[in-house]
Design a protein around this motif. Structure first.
Motif, mmCIF file in Angstrom:
data_model
loop_
_atom_site.group_PDB
_atom_site.id
_atom_site.type_symbol
_atom_site.label_atom_id
_atom_site.label_comp_id
_atom_site.label_asym_id
_atom_site.label_seq_id
_atom_site.Cartn_x
_atom_site.Cartn_y
_atom_site.Cartn_z
ATOM 1 N N SER A 48 -2.164 10.763 -11.521
ATOM 2 C CA SER A 48 -1.700 10.662 -12.907
ATOM 3 C C SER A 48 -1.046 11.947 -13.383
ATOM 4 C CB SER A 48 -2.872 10.314 -13.821
ATOM 5 O OG SER A 48 -3.806 11.356 -13.817
ATOM 6 N N GLY A 49 -1.213 13.034 -12.637
ATOM 7 C CA GLY A 49 -0.600 14.293 -13.047
ATOM 8 C C GLY A 49 -1.129 14.838 -14.356
ATOM 9 N N ALA B 83 -3.486 6.239 -18.063
ATOM 10 C CA ALA B 83 -4.324 5.507 -17.109
ATOM 11 C C ALA B 83 -5.255 6.486 -16.389
ATOM 12 C CB ALA B 83 -3.448 4.760 -16.110
ATOM 13 N N GLY B 84 -4.695 7.652 -16.022
ATOM 14 C CA GLY B 84 -5.526 8.684 -15.416
ATOM 15 C C GLY B 84 -6.642 9.099 -16.350
ATOM 16 N N ALA B 85 -6.292 9.221 -17.636
ATOM 17 C CA ALA B 85 -7.287 9.629 -18.628
ATOM 18 C C ALA B 85 -8.418 8.605 -18.709
ATOM 19 C CB ALA B 85 -6.624 9.803 -19.988
ATOM 20 N N VAL B 86 -8.050 7.333 -18.673
ATOM 21 C CA VAL B 86 -9.064 6.277 -18.767
ATOM 22 C C VAL B 86 -9.996 6.340 -17.551
ATOM 23 C CG1 VAL B 86 -9.438 3.787 -18.747
ATOM 24 C CG2 VAL B 86 -7.645 4.753 -20.174
ATOM 25 N N VAL B 87 -9.427 6.467 -16.360
ATOM 26 C CA VAL B 87 -10.260 6.514 -15.148
ATOM 27 C C VAL B 87 -11.169 7.743 -15.168
ATOM 28 C CG1 VAL B 87 -10.219 6.675 -12.646
ATOM 29 C CG2 VAL B 87 -8.563 5.238 -13.811
ATOM 30 N N LEU B 88 -10.604 8.893 -15.544
ATOM 31 C CA LEU B 88 -11.420 10.110 -15.586
ATOM 32 C C LEU B 88 -12.562 9.970 -16.584
ATOM 33 C CD1 LEU B 88 -8.766 12.962 -15.422
ATOM 34 C CD2 LEU B 88 -10.378 12.268 -13.669
ATOM 35 N N LEU C 291 0.834 -1.200 0.000
ATOM 36 C CA LEU C 291 0.000 0.000 0.000
ATOM 37 C C LEU C 291 0.870 1.252 0.000
ATOM 38 C CD1 LEU C 291 -3.093 0.619 0.215
ATOM 39 C CD2 LEU C 291 -2.676 1.096 2.620
ATOM 40 N N ASP C 292 1.948 1.164 0.789
ATOM 41 C CA ASP C 292 2.875 2.284 0.879
ATOM 42 C C ASP C 292 3.484 2.588 -0.480
ATOM 43 O OD1 ASP C 292 4.410 4.076 2.715
ATOM 44 O OD2 ASP C 292 6.050 3.038 1.728
ATOM 45 N N ASN C 293 3.955 1.534 -1.159
ATOM 46 C CA ASN C 293 4.521 1.720 -2.494
ATOM 47 C C ASN C 293 3.485 2.291 -3.451
ATOM 48 O OD1 ASN C 293 6.998 0.794 -1.827
ATOM 49 N ND2 ASN C 293 6.564 -1.339 -2.375
ATOM 50 N N TYR C 294 2.279 1.742 -3.323
ATOM 51 C CA TYR C 294 1.236 2.153 -4.252
ATOM 52 C C TYR C 294 0.885 3.623 -4.069
ATOM 53 C CZ TYR C 294 -3.305 2.728 -6.319
ATOM 54 O OH TYR C 294 -4.341 3.211 -7.045
ATOM 55 N N LEU C 295 0.756 4.017 -2.809
ATOM 56 C CA LEU C 295 0.295 5.383 -2.552
ATOM 57 C C LEU C 295 1.335 6.440 -2.900
ATOM 58 C CD1 LEU C 295 -1.729 5.013 0.744
ATOM 59 C CD2 LEU C 295 -2.587 5.556 -1.530
ATOM 60 N N SER C 296 2.615 6.053 -2.932
ATOM 61 C CA SER C 296 3.586 7.070 -3.325
ATOM 62 C C SER C 296 4.042 6.933 -4.772
ATOM 63 C CB SER C 296 4.781 7.079 -2.372
ATOM 64 O OG SER C 296 4.880 5.873 -1.684
ATOM 65 N N SER C 297 3.456 6.000 -5.498
ATOM 66 C CA SER C 297 3.792 5.905 -6.915
ATOM 67 C C SER C 297 2.777 6.715 -7.713
ATOM 68 C CB SER C 297 3.727 4.450 -7.375
ATOM 69 O OG SER C 297 2.393 4.022 -7.370
ATOM 70 N N SER C 298 3.078 6.935 -8.973
ATOM 71 C CA SER C 298 2.058 7.634 -9.752
ATOM 72 C C SER C 298 1.667 6.842 -10.988
ATOM 73 C CB SER C 298 2.533 9.027 -10.127
ATOM 74 O OG SER C 298 3.836 8.985 -10.609
ATOM 75 N N TRP C 299 0.493 7.157 -11.493
ATOM 76 C CA TRP C 299 -0.030 6.442 -12.652
ATOM 77 C C TRP C 299 0.470 7.107 -13.926
ATOM 78 C CZ3 TRP C 299 -5.900 6.710 -11.072
ATOM 79 C CH2 TRP C 299 -6.073 6.007 -9.878
ATOM 80 N N THR D 175 10.640 7.550 -15.997
ATOM 81 C CA THR D 175 9.894 7.390 -14.756
ATOM 82 C C THR D 175 8.893 8.516 -14.627
ATOM 83 O OG1 THR D 175 11.704 8.485 -13.699
ATOM 84 C CG2 THR D 175 11.567 6.111 -13.407
ATOM 85 N N GLN D 176 7.748 8.140 -14.152
ATOM 86 C CA GLN D 176 6.634 9.074 -14.109
ATOM 87 C C GLN D 176 6.935 10.254 -13.197
ATOM 88 O OE1 GLN D 176 4.006 7.997 -16.089
ATOM 89 N NE2 GLN D 176 3.640 10.157 -15.959
ATOM 90 N N SER D 177 7.581 9.967 -12.078
ATOM 91 C CA SER D 177 7.721 11.001 -11.068
ATOM 92 C C SER D 177 8.573 12.160 -11.561
ATOM 93 C CB SER D 177 8.346 10.406 -9.808
ATOM 94 O OG SER D 177 9.584 9.835 -10.146
#
Lengths: 179, 248
Positions: B48-49, A23-28, A11-19, B217-219
């Motif tokens: 997603s930024g 993928a953001g576009a698809v969810v939105l 969860l920790d890794n997931y919450l500090s990673s970004s999409w 990398t995305q970040s």
């Protein structure tokens, strides 16, 4: 309890990673479609913000506000200028970003750095507000909502938006390198 | 006493969200759904930024089309989804839902002004909301400017209406029919999508002899949150490794 630890690390890794952006576009897009399917109302931002302005302004000059609301065929009354679906959606967006930033431990208050930043921000905000009222929507309402609703105004808005944005970027680049 | 970590604040915020959601639910049940969808939208935006302003400015500053393509993806999927919802309404002889508004000179002028404005401010209206949540104090100012501009626009609206607005919304399936209307829209979006690859390739082979570094990398290229420190003007900008600002 090792499994719990494993989950926490995941969860920790997931919450500090970004999409990735797509993928953001698809969810939105899916969220937008959900909104449209449930309420027959596409996602919109600016008309709500205009209503907030009206709520502030109605203390001064109510007639102009009513006049405008009539012209665009809105059934809104003063009572629901502030408490409406759009407001909740906009507040939700801010809260959601805050939640994500906190969960990633990346939230911090960023101060205003310079006068030119203020100048650009105010100028940009005024242009956006005015433009969105003329076009009856912003990137979300007019571009996304318009094109997805198969209305011609969405396409026209999108075309000129792109020209304006490219012009603005060139202007800004010129301005930055000059200073 | 130990300082409360951001994660703990996040948990606290979750409780607040639940409480507010419950309050909305008791007031009007649909408000709860709007609230949850809004939060999901905000969460997705941050993760997603995604940023409409940088979708355009990335092209000019970095010749980078990825954000632009993501925005197109959002358009494409929404287009297909909306099409079926509208078709469903049409088949059941119900009024067609959606934002179908008058088109004319005012749309063009509005688009131009909005386009310039979102680049100057460093984010579109939705981007402004996003940056409020990230803690940018500047964007409170932008938000109030947007409100000011909106009032001014509404105030001038009758003038624009008198001179330019025919007040005739154009619904494309009314002209082309349902099948062709959808097909044309989809074709245009897909063409633009494909075109970005063509332009990207041409620009890069001409200037640098390589393509845009595919997997990064995305970040490193988050919309604003990580880069504004080094970004004196505060506009929506993505920073890329190994490529200078004055790239062209």
């Amino acid at each position: 309890m090792t499994w719990l630890k494993k989950i926490m690390v995941k969860l920790d890794n997931y919450l500090s990673s970004s999409w990735p952006h797509w993928a953001g576009a698809v969810v939105l897009a899916l969220l937008n479609i959900t909104l449209f399917t449930l309420f027959h109302r596409p996602w919109g931002v600016t008309s709500t913000i205009t209503k907030w302005g009206f709520a502030l302004w109605s203390f001064m000059d109510g007639d102009v506000v009513l006049n405008y609301l009539q012209q665009i065929g809105s059934s809104s009354s003063f009572a629901d200028l502030l408490i409406n679906e759009g407001t909740i959606l906009n507040l939700g967006v801010v809260t959601g970003v805050l939640l994500a930033a906190l969960a990633a431990s990346q939230f911090r208050v960023k101060r205003v750095k310079s006068g030119s930043q203020v100048l650009l921000g105010v100028a940009g905000g005024l242009l956006m507000g005015y433009g969105a009222r003329l076009a009856l929507g912003c990137n979300i309402g007019a571009l996304l909502g318009g094109i997805a609703s198969q209305s011609l105004h969405g396409w026209v808005f999108g075309f000129f938006l792109f020209i304006g944005a490219v012009a603005g970027s060139l202007l800004l680049r010129h301005y930055i390198f000059k200073l | 006493m130990r300082k409360i970590s951001q994660r703990q604040w996040a948990l606290l915020l979750l409780i607040v969200i639940a409480a507010v959601g419950w309050a909305f639910f008791t007031y009007k049940s649909s408000f709860l759904i709007y609230w949850l969808i809004g939060i999901a939208i905000g969460f997705t935006f941050y993760r997603s930024g995604l940023c409409f302003a940088s979708a355009c400015s990335d092209i000019v500053f970095f010749r980078d089309f990825r954000m632009f393509r993501a925005a197109l993806t959002l358009l494409l999927i929404s287009f297909v989804g909306f099409y079926f919802v509208q078709l469903q309404a049409h088949l059941h002889d119900k009024p067609i839902p959606g934002y179908i508004f008058p088109v004319g000179m005012h749309t063009a002028v509005g688009g131009l002004l909005f386009g310039v404005g979102m680049i100057l401010a460093g984010g579109c209206v939705c981007g402004t909301l996003q940056r409020l949540g990230e803690g940018f104090l500047l964007f409170w100012l932008v938000l109030f400017s947007i409100i000011g501009g909106s009032i001014l626009g509404a105030y001038h609206f009758s003038w624009w209406r008198k001179h330019f607005i025919s007040l005739k919304p154009v619904f494309l399936p009314d002209i082309f029919g349902w099948f062709l209307g959808g097909a044309i829209g989809l074709a245009v979006l897909l063409t633009v999508y494909g075109l970005t690859y063509v332009v990207e390739k041409r620009k890069f082979t001409a200037k640098r002899g390589g393509t845009c570094g595919g997997k990064e990398t995305q970040s490193a290229r988050r919309c604003v949150s990580n880069t504004t420190v080094k970004n004196p003007k505060g506009f929506c900008q993505t920073k890329q490794r190994g490529r200078s600002h004055s790239g062209d």
